[in-house]
Design an enzyme around this catalytic site. Sequence first.
Site, PDB file in Angstrom:
ATOM      1  N   HIS A  67      -9.583  -1.540  -2.580  1.00 57.64           N
ATOM      2  CA  HIS A  67      -9.302  -2.036  -4.007  1.00 57.64           C
ATOM      3  C   HIS A  67     -10.119  -3.842  -3.791  1.00 57.64           C
ATOM      4  O   HIS A  67     -10.334  -4.301  -4.849  1.00 57.64           O
ATOM      5  CB  HIS A  67      -7.782  -2.316  -4.319  1.00 57.64           C
ATOM      6  CG  HIS A  67      -7.253  -1.098  -4.931  1.00 57.64           C
ATOM      7  ND1 HIS A  67      -6.557  -0.672  -5.778  1.00 57.64           N
ATOM      8  CD2 HIS A  67      -7.771   0.033  -4.415  1.00 57.64           C
ATOM      9  CE1 HIS A  67      -6.315   0.357  -6.167  1.00 57.64           C
ATOM     10  NE2 HIS A  67      -7.071   1.151  -5.393  1.00 57.64           N
ATOM     11  N   ASN A  95      -3.896  -1.363 -10.425  1.00 57.65           N
ATOM     12  CA  ASN A  95      -3.193  -1.765  -9.088  1.00 57.65           C
ATOM     13  C   ASN A  95      -1.774  -1.176  -9.054  1.00 57.65           C
ATOM     14  O   ASN A  95      -1.254  -1.464  -7.953  1.00 57.65           O
ATOM     15  CB  ASN A  95      -3.195  -3.350  -8.850  1.00 57.65           C
ATOM     16  CG  ASN A  95      -4.354  -3.873  -8.398  1.00 57.65           C
ATOM     17  OD1 ASN A  95      -5.204  -3.398  -7.671  1.00 57.65           O
ATOM     18  ND2 ASN A  95      -4.640  -5.238  -8.846  1.00 57.65           N
ATOM     19  N   HIS A 197      -7.816   9.725   1.723  1.00 58.10           N
ATOM     20  CA  HIS A 197      -6.845  10.587   1.372  1.00 58.10           C
ATOM     21  C   HIS A 197      -6.061  11.453   2.092  1.00 58.10           C
ATOM     22  O   HIS A 197      -5.185  12.248   1.572  1.00 58.10           O
ATOM     23  CB  HIS A 197      -7.231  10.936  -0.011  1.00 58.10           C
ATOM     24  CG  HIS A 197      -7.228  10.097  -1.183  1.00 58.10           C
ATOM     25  ND1 HIS A 197      -7.610  10.244  -2.601  1.00 58.10           N
ATOM     26  CD2 HIS A 197      -7.263   8.740  -1.318  1.00 58.10           C
ATOM     27  CE1 HIS A 197      -7.867   9.286  -3.319  1.00 58.10           C
ATOM     28  NE2 HIS A 197      -7.453   8.128  -2.522  1.00 58.10           N
TER      29      HIS A 197
END
Length: 325
Positions: A67, A95, A197
């Site tokens: 991010h 976020n 992930h």
Amino acid sequence: MGRFNLLLVWSLHLSLCLLLCPTSAQLKTNYYANICPDVEKIVKNAVTNKFQQTFVTVPATLRLFFHDCFVQGCDASVIVASTANNKAEKDHSDNLSLAGDGFDTVIKAKAAVDAVPQCKNKVSCADILALATRDVIGLVGGPSYSVELGRLDGLTSTSTSVDGKLPKPTFNLNQLTSMFASNGLSQADMVALSGAHTLGFSHCNQFSNRIYSNPVDPTLNKTYATQLQQMCPKNVDPDIAINMDPTTPREFDNAYFENLIEGKGLFTSDQVLFTDSRSQPTVRTWAKDKTAFNQAFINAMTKLGRVGIKTGHNGNIRRDCGILN
Ligand code: HEM
Ligand SMILES: *[C@@H]1O[C@H](CO)[C@@H](O)[C@H](O)[C@H]1NC(C)=O
């Protein structure tokens, strides 16, 4: 071309570069060799201590790095706290759920670095986050790699700068590919980075559209869809989060790609990497070949770490990672 002209061309290039080249700044792996020679050891120690307190350190730090880099470049602007006058990046809705343990990891590692007099205020928060990210991956079975260093910390952090910069779990392949391309990353880099992930948690609302649609998303494995409905009933507590990798949630491995082949990608943006014929061959390759995935992941992380680097007057070394100097 005469000597004078050559000189002119050269100095024109130089002065243009002074204006325009900061984005192509040169990072290097031995950047702190003379400035803070033990920085890698110090950060690794701090990260390992934090990991022993909570596993969440791992996914939280990895996602924080992603991010950070996608919004205004890898400049630790994501770590800056909001003030009365400024709503910072970390408080943007996209976020949501950046776990506090990622921020805490960087703050603890910075404190450890600054405890060494030679290193005090010499190592950027952005570099500490890049190192900590490499270290957390290694702590759970992922590949190790050399981290390029020399980033400065950003001078601003605003919530509005996040708008449209982060991928959404509902994205299709074209949307994913174009957002990564705008950060200099290829489709293969995007597929490799999605392999992150293999770790961490997701809140139920991120994928409830897939399990409560009528019919249920046909690209989801039926058994898995039923399990997801059980773990995430309709009026579930919004704080509940489930493992994104249903098989080996605490290991950095290539199970993510094996899961996609079985229809067990949690988000639309995960499963589409398999259902879209353009990326399916890559998924199949990495599901079979962990070494090839690890190498692709390292390459892509290194490229991610170069996005929007700040140098010169565009950045500084923040004394407190959470507060602009
Ligand atoms: C490809 C597009 C991507 C999308 C749409 C996406 C979306 C998401 C979403 C929705 C979550 C769950 C957040 C929550 O509910 O708590 C998540 C978690 C996570 N993502 Fe991604 N992500 C993407 C790429 C990446 C990349 C490139 C990385 C790192 C290299 C990454 C690392 C993580 C990690 C580690 C978590 C777990 C966080 C935790 O457990 O605290 N993601 N992602
Ligand atoms: C769905 O998951 C089950 C159980 O985890 C697995 O045995 C099966 O092969 C999967 N189905 C498909 C279509 O891949």
